[in-house]
Design an enzyme around this catalytic site. Structure first.
Site, PDB file in Angstrom:
ATOM      1  N   GLY A 157       0.775  -1.235   0.000  1.00  0.00           N
ATOM      2  CA  GLY A 157       0.000   0.000   0.000  1.00  0.00           C
ATOM      3  C   GLY A 157       0.806   1.284   0.000  1.00  0.00           C
ATOM      4  O   GLY A 157       0.324   2.319   0.475  1.00  0.00           O
ATOM      5  N   ASN A 167       1.470   3.053  -2.586  1.00  0.00           N
ATOM      6  CA  ASN A 167       0.752   3.984  -3.474  1.00  0.00           C
ATOM      7  C   ASN A 167      -0.497   4.537  -2.794  1.00  0.00           C
ATOM      8  O   ASN A 167      -0.847   5.704  -2.980  1.00  0.00           O
ATOM      9  CB  ASN A 167       0.405   3.309  -4.804  1.00  0.00           C
ATOM     10  CG  ASN A 167       1.589   3.305  -5.747  1.00  0.00           C
ATOM     11  OD1 ASN A 167       1.977   4.341  -6.259  1.00  0.00           O
ATOM     12  ND2 ASN A 167       2.190   2.141  -5.941  1.00  0.00           N
ATOM     13  N   HIS A 177       0.728   1.388 -13.243  1.00  0.00           N
ATOM     14  CA  HIS A 177       1.501   0.239 -13.714  1.00  0.00           C
ATOM     15  C   HIS A 177       2.994   0.600 -13.666  1.00  0.00           C
ATOM     16  O   HIS A 177       3.382   1.676 -14.135  1.00  0.00           O
ATOM     17  CB  HIS A 177       1.093  -0.141 -15.148  1.00  0.00           C
ATOM     18  CG  HIS A 177       1.820  -1.343 -15.644  1.00  0.00           C
ATOM     19  ND1 HIS A 177       1.518  -2.613 -15.197  1.00  0.00           N
ATOM     20  CD2 HIS A 177       2.865  -1.477 -16.494  1.00  0.00           C
ATOM     21  CE1 HIS A 177       2.349  -3.472 -15.766  1.00  0.00           C
ATOM     22  NE2 HIS A 177       3.171  -2.817 -16.552  1.00  0.00           N
TER      23      HIS A 177
HETATM   24  C1  GAR Z   1       3.343  -1.069  -7.441  1.00  0.00           C
HETATM   25  O1  GAR Z   1       4.632  -1.063  -7.978  1.00  0.00           O
HETATM   26  C2  GAR Z   1       2.316  -1.037  -8.559  1.00  0.00           C
HETATM   27  O2  GAR Z   1       2.688  -0.250  -9.637  1.00  0.00           O
HETATM   28  C3  GAR Z   1       2.265  -2.492  -8.933  1.00  0.00           C
HETATM   29  O3  GAR Z   1       2.350  -3.183  -7.699  1.00  0.00           O
HETATM   30  C4  GAR Z   1       3.058  -2.399  -6.734  1.00  0.00           C
HETATM   31  C5  GAR Z   1       2.193  -2.228  -5.505  1.00  0.00           C
HETATM   32  O4  GAR Z   1       2.890  -1.610  -4.454  1.00  0.00           O
HETATM   33  N1  GAR Z   1       1.074  -2.789  -9.652  1.00  0.00           N
HETATM   34  C6  GAR Z   1       1.019  -3.659 -10.661  1.00  0.00           C
HETATM   35  O5  GAR Z   1       1.962  -4.328 -11.022  1.00  0.00           O
HETATM   36  C7  GAR Z   1      -0.339  -3.778 -11.357  1.00  0.00           C
HETATM   37  N2  GAR Z   1      -0.199  -4.379 -12.644  1.00  0.00           N
HETATM   38  P1  GAR Z   1       2.120  -0.906  -3.242  1.00  0.00           P
HETATM   39  O6  GAR Z   1       1.146  -1.929  -2.647  1.00  0.00           O
HETATM   40  O7  GAR Z   1       3.222  -0.583  -2.271  1.00  0.00           O
HETATM   41  O8  GAR Z   1       1.419   0.324  -3.757  1.00  0.00           O
END
Ligand code: GAR
Length: 206
Positions: free
Chosen positions: A14, A16, A112
């Protein structure tokens, strides 16, 4: 202007989501309000982040609900309960059906961790994206925020930001740099743009 009600969908750490919550606290995200966090994983750390920020968190697990249809029905029910008008996928690792995405045209955003159309589509998520970028030997990667439709990573691009690959990068160091230099910046920016647009259209419709 009334703020656009935002639901953020998560599955993991989480960071983001945190960037969105921080942007809201600092006023960078001011046209929308995060009213709900939906997690596909019961033990996602993102739920703790939501709780700390005083945002309700709800778990909708496809496994526990017994399939895609029940999963999406449960999500729709919570979205309705909280009056969500816009959805941000922030590290959400479940695919949404056309039935679902059709209900929210240009109202679902996704971040992404690559420059679409590189290293995207089915099977490209999380660390795997960075592994493939390093394997291919590209010198520049980055992040993309785009609208979500029925095609994985196929919706209209809203914002992109490049990030340089450095000598000795591992998938983890690259993932971290892409987050710091791109994702955490462009996701809140794109969320503000879309929330402002929805709020404005709502005002003109009234
Ligand atoms: C992030 O790098 C996001 O861009 C990626 O997963 C990670 C989640 O991190 N999403 C994808 O690959 C979707 N295709 P977070 O839980 O720390 O935000």
């Amino acid at each position: 202007m009334t703020k656009t009600r935002i639901a953020v969908f998560v599955s993991g750490g989480g960071t983001n989501l945190q960037a969105l919550l921080d942007a809201q606290a600092s006023g960078k995200l001011h046209s929308g309000q995060i009213v709900l966090v939906v997690s596909s994983q019961p033990d996602a750390y993102a739920l703790t982040r939501a709780e700390r920020a005083g945002v309700p968190g709800v778990v909708c697990s496809r496994k526990e609900l017994g399939g895609q249809e029940a999963f999406e029905a449960a999500i729709l029910q919570v979205l309705e309960r909280y009056g969500a008008e816009m959805i941000v996928l922030a590290g959400f690792m479940s695919i949404l059906s056309k039935d679902f995405t059709d209900r929210f045209p240009e109202r679902i955003l996704n971040v992404h961790p690559a420059l679409i159309p590189s290293f995207c589509g089915k099977g490209y998520y999380g660390l795997r994206v960075h592994e493939e970028a390093l394997k291919r030997g590209v010198k520049v990667t980055g992040a993309t925020v785009h609208f979500v439709n029925e095609i994985p990573d196929g919706g209209r691009i809203i914002l992109q930001k490049p990030v340089m690959i450095e000598e000795g990068d591992t998938p983890r160091t690259l993932q971290r740099r892409v987050m710091e230099q791109a994702e955490w910046i462009i996701l809140p920016q794109a969320a503000e743009m879309v929330a402002a647009d929805i709020a404005e259209r709502k005002e003109h419709a009234d």
